[in-house]
Write a protein that holds these residues in place. Sequence first.
Motif, mmCIF file in Angstrom:
data_model
loop_
_atom_site.group_PDB
_atom_site.id
_atom_site.type_symbol
_atom_site.label_atom_id
_atom_site.label_comp_id
_atom_site.label_asym_id
_atom_site.label_seq_id
_atom_site.Cartn_x
_atom_site.Cartn_y
_atom_site.Cartn_z
ATOM 1 N N HIS A 191 0.755 -1.191 0.071
ATOM 2 C CA HIS A 191 0.036 -0.011 -0.042
ATOM 3 C C HIS A 191 0.919 1.309 0.035
ATOM 4 N N ARG A 192 1.952 1.245 0.602
ATOM 5 C CA ARG A 192 2.778 2.531 0.995
ATOM 6 C C ARG A 192 3.875 2.723 -0.014
ATOM 7 N N PRO A 193 3.588 3.780 -0.923
ATOM 8 C CA PRO A 193 4.710 4.213 -1.728
ATOM 9 C C PRO A 193 6.025 4.821 -1.247
ATOM 10 N N HIS A 211 -2.191 4.697 -1.561
ATOM 11 C CA HIS A 211 -2.066 5.563 -0.533
ATOM 12 C C HIS A 211 -2.108 6.872 -0.747
ATOM 13 N N ALA A 212 -1.285 7.348 -1.682
ATOM 14 C CA ALA A 212 -1.009 8.904 -1.914
ATOM 15 C C ALA A 212 -2.390 9.581 -2.358
ATOM 16 N N PRO A 234 4.469 15.752 -2.051
ATOM 17 C CA PRO A 234 5.273 14.480 -1.990
ATOM 18 C C PRO A 234 5.696 13.813 -2.982
ATOM 19 N N GLU A 235 6.875 13.028 -3.027
ATOM 20 C CA GLU A 235 7.635 12.378 -4.197
ATOM 21 C C GLU A 235 6.893 11.434 -4.914
ATOM 22 N N TYR A 236 5.971 10.618 -4.227
ATOM 23 C CA TYR A 236 5.483 9.415 -4.966
ATOM 24 C C TYR A 236 4.015 9.674 -4.938
ATOM 25 N N ALA A 238 1.762 9.384 -8.163
ATOM 26 C CA ALA A 238 1.208 8.781 -9.354
ATOM 27 C C ALA A 238 2.046 8.546 -10.473
ATOM 28 N N GLY A 239 1.838 7.409 -11.217
ATOM 29 C CA GLY A 239 2.628 6.893 -12.471
ATOM 30 C C GLY A 239 3.899 5.898 -11.729
ATOM 31 N N ILE A 240 4.912 5.943 -12.621
ATOM 32 C CA ILE A 240 5.984 4.862 -12.591
ATOM 33 C C ILE A 240 7.225 5.744 -12.134
ATOM 34 N N TYR A 241 7.598 5.007 -11.056
ATOM 35 C CA TYR A 241 8.918 5.656 -10.330
ATOM 36 C C TYR A 241 10.023 4.336 -10.507
ATOM 37 N N SER A 242 11.376 4.536 -10.911
ATOM 38 C CA SER A 242 12.206 3.643 -10.964
ATOM 39 C C SER A 242 13.594 3.889 -10.060
ATOM 40 N N LYS A 243 13.951 3.034 -9.513
ATOM 41 C CA LYS A 243 15.368 2.876 -8.816
ATOM 42 C C LYS A 243 15.939 1.741 -8.773
ATOM 43 N N LYS A 244 17.329 1.460 -9.163
ATOM 44 C CA LYS A 244 18.050 0.226 -9.610
ATOM 45 C C LYS A 244 17.306 -0.542 -10.547
ATOM 46 N N GLN A 245 16.917 -1.860 -10.142
ATOM 47 C CA GLN A 245 16.082 -2.541 -11.021
ATOM 48 C C GLN A 245 14.589 -2.672 -10.742
ATOM 49 N N THR A 246 14.126 -1.711 -9.817
ATOM 50 C CA THR A 246 12.888 -1.701 -9.431
ATOM 51 C C THR A 246 11.994 -0.746 -9.927
#
Length: 276
Positions: A191-193, A211-212, A234-236, A238-246
């Motif tokens: 639930h938590r971005p 959640h947001a 807030p940072e997160y 809606a949409g797609i966020y990427s970090k490393k392979q995630t």
Amino acid sequence: MEQNFIYYIKKYFYWLITLAVMLIIVWVIWGNYSIQTTHLTIQDEELPESFNGYKIAQVSDLHNKDWNSQLIEELQNASPDIIVLTGDLIDSSKTDLPTALEFIDQSKEIAPLYFVTGNHEAWSEEYSQLRKDLIDREVTILDNQELFLTRGSSQIMIAGLQDPAFPNSSPEKTLQTLSNHFEGFKVLLSHRPELFEAYAAHGFDLVFSGHAHGGQFRLPFIGGLIAPNQGLFPEYTAGIYSKKQTRMIVSRGLGNSVIPIRINNRPELVIVTLSN
């Protein structure tokens, strides 16, 4: 002559203001009572070939909103392989189990349902009954659990994180346990971005979150204004966020709770197609 000109200018100006206010009111109402279906494609070379084209529908943050007719129609049109429910199916301040279960009864005829809790399930005195009702309806509850989806001769893992609002919840420890169970493509429902860095640190390939509420009020070129556990800007949201392979997909959700209205932020159903 000059007085007549000023009179007509003022009259024209007042009509423009009135028309603008009416259009804003209609726009806000439409933006709160119509669903936007967002189609996304996630491409990942680690995805098994047999899962190419696999379709996942995400329903998040319903908060007992009775979207049943429109939402079911959108889901039927999308024809997903599975439907993931990423928390706050109910609202702790106005829990309405019949509305929630009506949606479950209709949507489970479209595709298998996978559910994780949100903070409102943790806060609701009726969650124990809801949990029993979900199990009776063959909804898979993935709180701190994982299982494997099979297509052809290949598998991917789908896991879920119980909301941290539950007593004795330990997200970091649970993520460590879940991420060690499989070396292939891993999907996480949570639930938590705001825990995105932890999801990435434990190597999940795709995360579905909510959640947001899209930041509740979305501003052009800025995004969401406020979100629970993230505060202002807030940072997160809606949409797609990427970090490393995630990659993390954050749904704007379909309902409201403490703040009863959205601005520039239509309720959202997310449809994700996997690709390699």
